[in-house]
Design an enzyme around this catalytic site. Structure first.
Site, PDB file in Angstrom:
ATOM      1  N   GLY A   1       5.572  30.705 -13.976  1.00  0.00           N
ATOM      2  CA  GLY A   1       5.349  30.108 -15.498  1.00  0.00           C
ATOM      3  C   GLY A   1       3.869  29.963 -15.751  1.00  0.00           C
ATOM      4  CB  ALA A   2       1.819  27.727 -15.977  1.00  0.00           C
TER       5      ALA A   2
ATOM      6  CD  GLU B   1      -0.364  23.467  -9.392  1.00  0.00           C
ATOM      7  OE1 GLU B   1       0.206  24.196  -9.970  1.00  0.00           O
ATOM      8  OE2 GLU B   1      -0.024  22.859  -8.226  1.00  0.00           O
TER       9      GLU B   1
ATOM     10  CD  GLU C   1       1.680  24.388 -14.188  1.00  0.00           C
ATOM     11  OE1 GLU C   1       1.157  23.851 -13.155  1.00  0.00           O
ATOM     12  OE2 GLU C   1       2.763  24.902 -14.181  1.00  0.00           O
TER      13      GLU C   1
ATOM     14  CG  HIS D   1       0.547  20.199 -10.662  1.00  0.00           C
ATOM     15  ND1 HIS D   1       1.408  19.672  -9.552  1.00  0.00           N
ATOM     16  CD2 HIS D   1       1.376  21.154 -10.984  1.00  0.00           C
ATOM     17  CE1 HIS D   1       2.441  20.102  -9.523  1.00  0.00           C
ATOM     18  NE2 HIS D   1       2.793  21.310 -10.151  1.00  0.00           N
TER      19      HIS D   1
ATOM     20  CD  GLU E   1       4.895  22.251  -7.886  1.00  0.00           C
ATOM     21  OE1 GLU E   1       5.347  21.987  -8.983  1.00  0.00           O
ATOM     22  OE2 GLU E   1       4.084  22.944  -7.618  1.00  0.00           O
TER      23      GLU E   1
HETATM   24  N1  BES Z   1       2.325  25.334  -8.661  1.00  0.00           N
HETATM   25  C1  BES Z   1       3.317  25.939  -9.513  1.00  0.00           C
HETATM   26  C2  BES Z   1       3.158  27.472  -9.621  1.00  0.00           C
HETATM   27  C3  BES Z   1       3.274  28.316  -8.448  1.00  0.00           C
HETATM   28  C4  BES Z   1       4.499  28.439  -8.074  1.00  0.00           C
HETATM   29  C5  BES Z   1       2.413  29.104  -7.765  1.00  0.00           C
HETATM   30  C6  BES Z   1       4.899  29.333  -6.876  1.00  0.00           C
HETATM   31  C7  BES Z   1       2.541  29.747  -6.980  1.00  0.00           C
HETATM   32  C8  BES Z   1       3.832  29.950  -6.314  1.00  0.00           C
HETATM   33  C9  BES Z   1       3.200  25.346 -10.838  1.00  0.00           C
HETATM   34  O1  BES Z   1       2.912  23.818 -10.861  1.00  0.00           O
HETATM   35  C10 BES Z   1       4.746  25.432 -11.352  1.00  0.00           C
HETATM   36  O2  BES Z   1       5.554  24.406 -10.607  1.00  0.00           O
HETATM   37  N2  BES Z   1       5.087  26.228 -12.295  1.00  0.00           N
HETATM   38  C11 BES Z   1       6.436  26.147 -12.904  1.00  0.00           C
HETATM   39  C12 BES Z   1       6.729  25.430 -14.195  1.00  0.00           C
HETATM   40  C13 BES Z   1       7.135  24.239 -14.136  1.00  0.00           C
HETATM   41  C14 BES Z   1       7.154  23.426 -15.515  1.00  0.00           C
HETATM   42  C15 BES Z   1       8.350  23.878 -13.037  1.00  0.00           C
HETATM   43  C16 BES Z   1       6.866  27.806 -13.133  1.00  0.00           C
HETATM   44  O3  BES Z   1       5.765  28.451 -12.817  1.00  0.00           O
HETATM   45  O4  BES Z   1       7.786  27.928 -13.263  1.00  0.00           O
HETATM   46 ZN    ZN Z   2       4.219  22.682 -10.310  1.00  0.00          ZN
END
Ligand code: BES
Ligand code: ZN
Length: 856
Positions: free
Chosen positions: A260-261, A263, A297, A300, A319
């Site tokens: 999704g995104a 940080e 994000e 974080h 997380e």
């Molecule tokens: N740090 C993660 C993104 C990530 C996840 C990078 C796995 C590399 C491998 C980010 O902070 C995250 O948790 N994103 C979630 C959305 C969130 C609202 C739970 C995502 O991308 O689904």
């Molecule tokens: Zn996250």
């Protein structure tokens, strides 16, 4: 099979690195197929480490030059393997040295979307968890933290990296990030981008420039995300006392993104689906998700960046906590009750499912092969539940005091779960040894409740059991905070909420001085991630649904009645009980209740939820029968409540300008639920009219789904003609056609769509739309008795794996429930899992997932 035997990493083997990093300087000469990366890294001996060898990670790098303190390294002064580079300690200076390297990488060839890659002509990065090693040789582990200075040479107009903008010139930009960070938070973006900009003044007076960078043409879809960002920044100041710490905060939207995104410090990179929004193209759910991800994000920055994780086993430290914080934010913004129910729905659908199958693992796993496979519902959502339980146990004041201590004690650290729990112990004086089991023990505890009433005394007995999970046959009791109250038969409250701490395998509780047998209102607010095994009679549940003071328990009572109804339809071919339909009608017609809540009461459990219910009841689930039962129940509800739905549909129509807020979206949710129930009764005339006149995507998509389900022959082409130019809307088109197909046609619909000129494996959103439309959106189609769904998915996973292992591995979890089903389906699924595992050159990601699913 794999060429190299995949290595398992164990938490127990953690050792600090031999060398710390004091400063990183990077220079990029960007080129789509031949980017040069020069690094200058100041290493400093870790006096506590036993060894002196320098271990660097590196993957797909062409080494050009390497030097230590200005002296080039000769071939025999280092050892290079596929993914690592080692310099023996005896060839290195005693205490400190400067490492210089130049490497060449190929962003264009990077289809895994990890490291530096191209998306629509733009350079971007994704380094978490272990992608930085695809950019240059580095100790790519989160406990190595350093300030970064980054020089980007390129003719592209926009050149971004982490931190503050230090210098810009013709074809170059320099960025300087003063905050020490692990390499996984590094980011770089370069492209022909445009920004929408704003400013934010922190409460101590720092003036922060805010930018959202998008492709030309998307500028009009950033306002909502920008507003969500400013509200998140304010919220974190007000609730957690956390301020932003740089002069600039950049967000970039990219179309090709696995998650999704992300940080990255000062430069968050977002899947465009998680940032771009307009009323015409985005649904209310899209807006809510964007708000949550922007917040997540941003949050974080303190929980993840200023304080990071010592190693990837501690992933839930950032997380779980950050998900909890974004859930709090959404609850404060949109209404706590409805948000909580949504979170529980997701937890049950994703995490309980995971915990009950072969992929079950503790919130803090003990080992992994590929860390990307552990960004799971368990780490995220159960991880967030643990924080919520902790908060409930110690109380709000102690919770925020402990957080303050965590931020001051560990600022700049790479921390552990032990560090996190210690701040709570130090703040409250409580011993949390027993509580820690939530991090180490997998599986969903099942709490069985029995009760009795005699002479004004009500006794309630709890028994807790956590089932065995892979590698963990025996479980200890857990500390379960059970928030509960008692309700009188007339619906008034007999005892207010109290939090009972269940710590033993069996525990009892008594309440004296009651006039009549009370109705227990259990697990208020869903106070613990457990399965409650309690079967009160119909009347008790109907009373809770009509009267409980806790909105979660109210909703849960209705949901339990619905589940019971579906199970009876499946096992006894029983028609829905009119008394049940009346109870539902009463809640749906209750204008004192929030429309969003009423929509949730009227929503049916998912097919997967009912399948799990079958397993719990000792029945083998039949996906086709479940599909028909839920459809039949939807029709019964529509028949029984036609008058109410007609009234709601007319009364909730609105000419007010669209706002994506909770109040308006709740009304749309209820009205579109009414539409759905009325569609089989009005020959889809309302749905057709709504589709033709809708001015927002929420209403248009709801009507689109109804028309597809009703078999409208034109609507798919009409939708495509209207929206073929908009990728994010077209993802919905791809997904819904598969999800709403008759189960017997779902696989062929998905197959046809993979031949559509706009289908591409390179874009994870598009790939997920078609595959997820089948596996999640059309379970009866996926589980077609022929096995065609299984073959289709496995074939595409094998294809995708060669290009993008991470996304292939994630989607493979569609198979995680394979052992629930009948022998024929099990054989068909096992065959496909084995076919995947036998594929030559399979990635570590997909190999680990399939072998765990087969073994678990
Ligand atoms: N740090 C993660 C993104 C990530 C996840 C990078 C796995 C590399 C491998 C980010 O902070 C995250 O948790 N994103 C979630 C959305 C969130 C609202 C739970 C995502 O991308 O689904
Ligand atoms: Zn996250």
């Amino acid at each position: 099979m794999q060429a190299d035997a995949p290595q398992t990493v164990h938490l127990a083997d953690y050792t600090a690195p031999n060398w710390w990093v004091e400063k990183v300087e990077l220079a990029f000469d960007l080129h789509p197929t031949a980017t040069r990366v020069r690094s200058k890294i100041r290493f400093k001996r870790n006096p506590d480490a036993a060894g002196r060898d320098l271990h660097l990670d590196g993957e797909n790098l062409s080494l050009i030059t390497l030097a230590v303190d200005g002296k080039p390294l000769t071939n025999n002064e280092y050892r290079k393997a596929d993914t690592s580079l080692t310099v023996p300690g005896d060839t290195l200076p005693q205490d400190a040295f400067t490492w210089e390297a130049e490497v060449e990488i190929n962003p264009e060839a990077n289809t895994a979307l990890e490291g530096l890659y191209m998306s629509n002509g733009m350079f971007c990065t994704q380094c978490e968890a272990e992608g930085f090693r695809k950019i240059t040789s580095y100790p790519d582990r989160p406990d190595v933290m350093a300030p970064f200075e980054v020089r980007i040479n390129s003719d592209l107009p926009v050149l971004l990296s982490n931190g503050n903008h230090a210098e810009r010139g013709n074809g170059m930009s320099v960025w300087s990030d003063p905050w020490p960070k692990p390499a996984y938070l590094f980011a770089l973006v370069a492209g022909d981008l445009v920004a929408i900009s704003d400013r934010f003044t922190t409460r101590s007076g720092r003036d922060v420039a805010l930018n959202i960078w998008v492709r030309r043409g998307d500028e009009g879809k950033c306002a909502f995300a920008m507003d969500a960002l400013k509200r998140s920044m304010r919220w974190d100041e007000e609730v957690y006392g956390r301020e932003y710490d740089l002069d600039i905060f950049n967000i970039v939207a990219v179309d090709d993104f696995n998650m999704g995104a992300m940080e990255n410090k000062g430069l968050n990179i977002f899947n465009s689906s998680a940032v771009l929004a307009s009323p015409e193209t985005s649904t209310d759910d899209n807006f809510a998700r964007i708000e949550a991800i922007i917040a997540h994000e941003y949050f974080h920055n303190w929980t993840g960046n200023r304080i990071t994780c010592r190693d990837w086993f501690q992933l839930c430290l950032k997380e779980g906590l950050t998900v909890f914080r974004d859930q709090q934010f959404s609850g404060d913004t949109r209404g706590a009750a409805v948000e909580r129910i949504g979170n529980v729905l997701s937890l049950r659908a994703r995490q309980f499912r995971e915990d009950a199958g072969p992929l079950a693992h503790p919130v803090r796993p003990e080992s992994f092969v590929e860390i990307n496979n552990f960004y799971t519902a368990t780490v995220y959502e159960k991880g967030a539940e643990i924080i919520g339980m902790l908060k409930r146990l110690v109380g709000d004041d102690a919770y925020y005091k402990a957080c303050d201590l965590y931020f001051s004690r560990h600022d700049g650290d790479a921390a552990t779960i032990e560090d996190w729990l210690k701040v709570f112990e130090d703040t409250t004086g409580r011993d949390l040894t027993g509580f820690k089991r939530w991090y180490t023990q997998a599986g969903t505890p099942r709490v069985t409740v029995t009760d009795s009433f005699k002479d004004g005394t009500y006794q309630i007995d709890f028994e807790q059991v956590t089932p065995p999970t892979p590698g963990q046959p025996d479980k200890e009791p857990q500390l379960i905070p059970m928030a509960m109250g008692l309700i009188n038969p007339d619906g008034s409250e007999a005892r207010p909420t109290q939090v009972v701490e269940l710590t033993e395998a069996r525990q009892s509780l008594r309440f004296d001085g009651l006039d009549a047998r009370p109705i227990p209102s259990l697990l208020r607010g869903f106070s613990a991630p457990v399965i409650l095994d309690h079967s009160p009679g119909f009347n008790d549940r109907a009373t809770l649904l009509a009267h409980d003071t806790d909105p979660f328990v109210r909703w849960e009572a209705g949901r339990a009645l619905t589940r019971q109804t579906v199970m009876a339809m499946l096992t006894d071919r029983a028609a829905p009980d009119p008394a049940y339909l009346d109870a539902l009608h009463m809640a749906a017609a209750n204008d004192t209740l929030d429309p969003a809540f009423r929509a949730l009461v009227l929503s049916l459990p998912s097919q997967d939820d009912i399948a799990q219910g079958c397993v719990d009841a000792g029945v083998v689930p039949d996906p086709t029968a479940i599909h028909h039962a839920l459809k039949a129940l939807g029709r019964s509800i529509g028949d029984h409540m036609e008058g109410l739905f007609t009234t709601l549909y007319d009364r909730l129509a609105s000419d007010a300008p669209y706002r994506p807020d909770a109040a308006q979206s709740g009304k749309r949710a209820l009205r579109n639920m009414a539409l759905r129930r009325l569609t089989p009764r009005d020959e889809a005339t309302r749905a057709r009219a709504q589709f033709d006149t809708a001015t927002n995507m929420t209403d248009q998509l709801a009507a689109f789904a109804c028309l597809l389900e009703a078999g409208d022959p034109q609507v798919a082409a009409q939708f495509e003609a209207q929206w073929h130019g908009d990728r994010l809307v077209m993802d919905k088109w791809f997904m819904l056609q598969v999800a709403q197909a008759e189960p017997k046609d779902a696989v062929s619909r998905a197959e046809i769509l993979t031949e559509h000129p706009d289908f591409t494996m390179k874009n994870p959103n598009r790939f997920r739309a078609v595959m997820g439309g089948l596996t999640g959106g059309n379970p009866a189609g996926f589980h077609d008795p022929s096995g065609a769904g299984y073959r289709f998915l496995a074939t595409w996973l094998i294809r995708l794996d060669a290009a993008n292992p991470q996304t292939a591995a994630r989607l493979s979890t569609a198979f995680e429930t394979w052992k629930r089903y009948d022998a024929d389906r099990q054989t068909l699924m096992r065959t496909e899992l084995e076919r995947i595992l036998d594929t030559d050159g399979l990635s570590r990601d997909l190999a680990e997932m399939t072998s765990r699913m087969l073994e678990g």
